[in-house]
Design an enzyme around this catalytic site. Sequence first.
Site, mmCIF file in Angstrom:
data_model
loop_
_atom_site.group_PDB
_atom_site.id
_atom_site.type_symbol
_atom_site.label_atom_id
_atom_site.label_comp_id
_atom_site.label_asym_id
_atom_site.label_seq_id
_atom_site.Cartn_x
_atom_site.Cartn_y
_atom_site.Cartn_z
ATOM 1 N N CYS A 275 -2.915 14.191 5.316
ATOM 2 C CA CYS A 275 -2.492 13.437 6.497
ATOM 3 C C CYS A 275 -3.045 13.993 7.801
ATOM 4 O O CYS A 275 -3.414 13.229 8.700
ATOM 5 C CB CYS A 275 -0.974 13.329 6.546
ATOM 6 S SG CYS A 275 -0.096 14.870 6.908
ATOM 7 N N HIS A 338 4.744 15.040 8.376
ATOM 8 C CA HIS A 338 3.725 14.012 8.199
ATOM 9 C C HIS A 338 3.071 13.788 9.552
ATOM 10 O O HIS A 338 3.736 13.770 10.586
ATOM 11 C CB HIS A 338 4.331 12.709 7.670
ATOM 12 C CG HIS A 338 3.318 11.625 7.470
ATOM 13 N ND1 HIS A 338 2.108 11.851 6.865
ATOM 14 C CD2 HIS A 338 3.318 10.305 7.820
ATOM 15 C CE1 HIS A 338 1.414 10.726 6.832
ATOM 16 N NE2 HIS A 338 2.120 9.776 7.417
ATOM 17 N N ASP A 361 -1.283 4.761 11.322
ATOM 18 C CA ASP A 361 -1.324 5.827 10.314
ATOM 19 C C ASP A 361 -2.452 5.541 9.343
ATOM 20 O O ASP A 361 -2.514 4.459 8.755
ATOM 21 C CB ASP A 361 0.019 5.875 9.580
ATOM 22 C CG ASP A 361 0.198 7.131 8.741
ATOM 23 O OD1 ASP A 361 -0.797 7.839 8.503
ATOM 24 O OD2 ASP A 361 1.338 7.411 8.324
ATOM 25 N N ASP A 403 18.558 7.364 6.632
ATOM 26 C CA ASP A 403 19.613 8.199 6.069
ATOM 27 C C ASP A 403 19.241 8.564 4.635
ATOM 28 O O ASP A 403 18.587 7.791 3.927
ATOM 29 C CB ASP A 403 20.954 7.461 6.071
ATOM 30 C CG ASP A 403 21.507 7.263 7.470
ATOM 31 O OD1 ASP A 403 21.079 7.990 8.375
ATOM 32 O OD2 ASP A 403 22.354 6.369 7.650
#
Length: 698
Positions: A275, A338, A361, A403
């Site tokens: 990444c 990331h 991304d 979450d």
Amino acid sequence: MSLTVVSTHLYPLENAVEHHADRFVQVQDGSTAILRRGQPFYLGIKFNRLLDSTRDVVRIVFVTGPVPTPAKGTSAVVIVKEKESVDDDKWDARFNNFTKTTATVQVQIPPYAPVSVWRIIVQTARKGVAGINQHPIETPVYVLFNPWCPFDIVHMNDEDQLDEYVLNDNGKVWQGTYKEPKGYQWFFGQFETVVLPSVMMLFDKAGLPHHDRADPVKVARTISAITNNVDDNGLVEGKWDGSFEDGTSPFAWISSTPIFEEFYNTQLPVKYGQCWVFSGVIVTICRALGIPCRSVTNYMSAHDTNASLTVDTYIDLNGEKLNNHPGGYTNDSCWNFHVWNDVWMDRADLAKGYGGWQSIDGTPQETSDSMYRCGPAPVEAVRRGEINIGFDTAFVFTEVRADMCVFKESDEGFWTRVKTMPNYVGKLIVTKKIGSEVLPGIEDMEDITELYKNPYDSPEDKLAVKKAIKVVPIAQEIYDLEESQIEDVEFNLFDIEQITLGESFKIAVSIHNTATEPRSVDVVLTATSILYTGTTVNKLRRSHANIVLKPNQRENLHTFVKPSEYMDKLSAHSLIRITAVANVQGTEQMWSQDDDFAVHKPQLTVTLNSEPRVNVPCVATFSFNNPLPVALTDCTFSIEGPAVHRVIKFRDVAPNEKNVTYKETFKPTKEGERTVTVSFTSKQLSDIKNTITAKVLP
């Protein structure tokens, strides 16, 4: 005698200075003209005779793409006129001055022109006489986005930001953990000769129509796709399994330049990236094109594979966490960190208020419209939970705000959600600080967490989550489920502060029974080596205990992990995850907590044999100690600095070898402060870096 053009001159360097493009190498050598849309440039024309303004006609033709068409904005024809000023919102041209047979023409590029390689043709004709004389200009002309122009969609009204996000070719990419962020210098090299031709080649591979290259939204979305090789044979091939023998390890790259050089020479995807590599080359591409861009790191980043707005984790009957759902229903994960990118632009395609920073991304995680790409997602929409605004906003929202839902296996083999852990991801979101030199430590780190998410449990945060859930049916089902309300045993996993390679470490948990009755607690402590994506590489230790606590009783449990249990089982980032899982019998209370930390590696030292001077050879010595009881293979040293972009194959290193040394000779070409970054990587031990700054004397 008809009027013809004898020669032309594009004044590459003079125009480039006005267009903030004078740092491109091909401009400095005069081989290419690089201009920005939305402002004028000057063109010199030498004719075969004096111009008769009443009879002679001079036209300038601009074309780009395989089938130039005026209706699509890929061609334009402008008659050069004698008037006071050019129009700033369209292709236009006027004579600036004459000296006998030579004229200087001021040409206006509209702020909506496609960002591409343009061809320019000067035509001459005589009124009332058939025939046109053509003079093609051989010099390639790149037209780029113009963030200095108020009428360009990428306009950025801050000189410090423009200096950082467009002109700075040296920066930092953040890795490590949210408790211990580590920034590594990255040389973007957007002004190097190979970059712009490579970007145009990539756009052609992606099939991006030339008229769409005027729109930074479509360009940014294409950049996200062509950075990886999955769909369109793009720039970099990703690989995460730790085997890089047929290419270059992702940990060896410290600069975009050698990646673009290899791609340009082979026209094949470069092996290999992860990444931070994808993010580094995206900064290079965007800044080269004139789109303000920065690298962004999200610590504890959710990867939601079933679009539920949650990251789901599974605990089996033995009390151990699994990497994914055993039945393949979901393969959610939580990455230790990331790295992606923010690009700056207005969003004319969206309602007002969603311009500014947009997330894109290049790491191929999930498909978007049948291709591996992500964004541009408005950061403001992410913060508000308005996940149906822009491209892939729901995915980015989940990365920073999901979450954690914990599912436990029952004796009957069913999986039941037993706990929701809010505020689990997006612990810290950072980028390099504006205007700062690359500094050691975290002095040059900027915390941008609150741009992406509201403070946890604030009214704004609750509203954002409610908005997001409202448009995702599967999320509504998850959040409607009830959980066990009896939680009268308190747990705490002690964080590990700092471990150096070769030291033991302790996993310890405290337990407190706050109930008025005894509680029987089953506890499992584990240590695993992990990839930065959160995937388990090796299991290092497992300890199981069952204890009965009296009312209000406190108890500590711990286990030790020895060096021999982890030294040869670490991933490249040396990340270890300790996990505690506890079940309280009778109340069905379940608790789980992780702590990730990086084992510190040996220091790479860099020394110079003399003060560096311009055009004088200088020897740099790189050395470190191998702490592992195994040989290091597939070794490379990567060296990156001004006019230096090298990846050097190195010999195998013996087990526990001391003072492993490599020497490299430099010959500085410019005086002043110069920074060099060196990285050592091998199959067994990698990511050992150091940066030095030295003053080059005349």
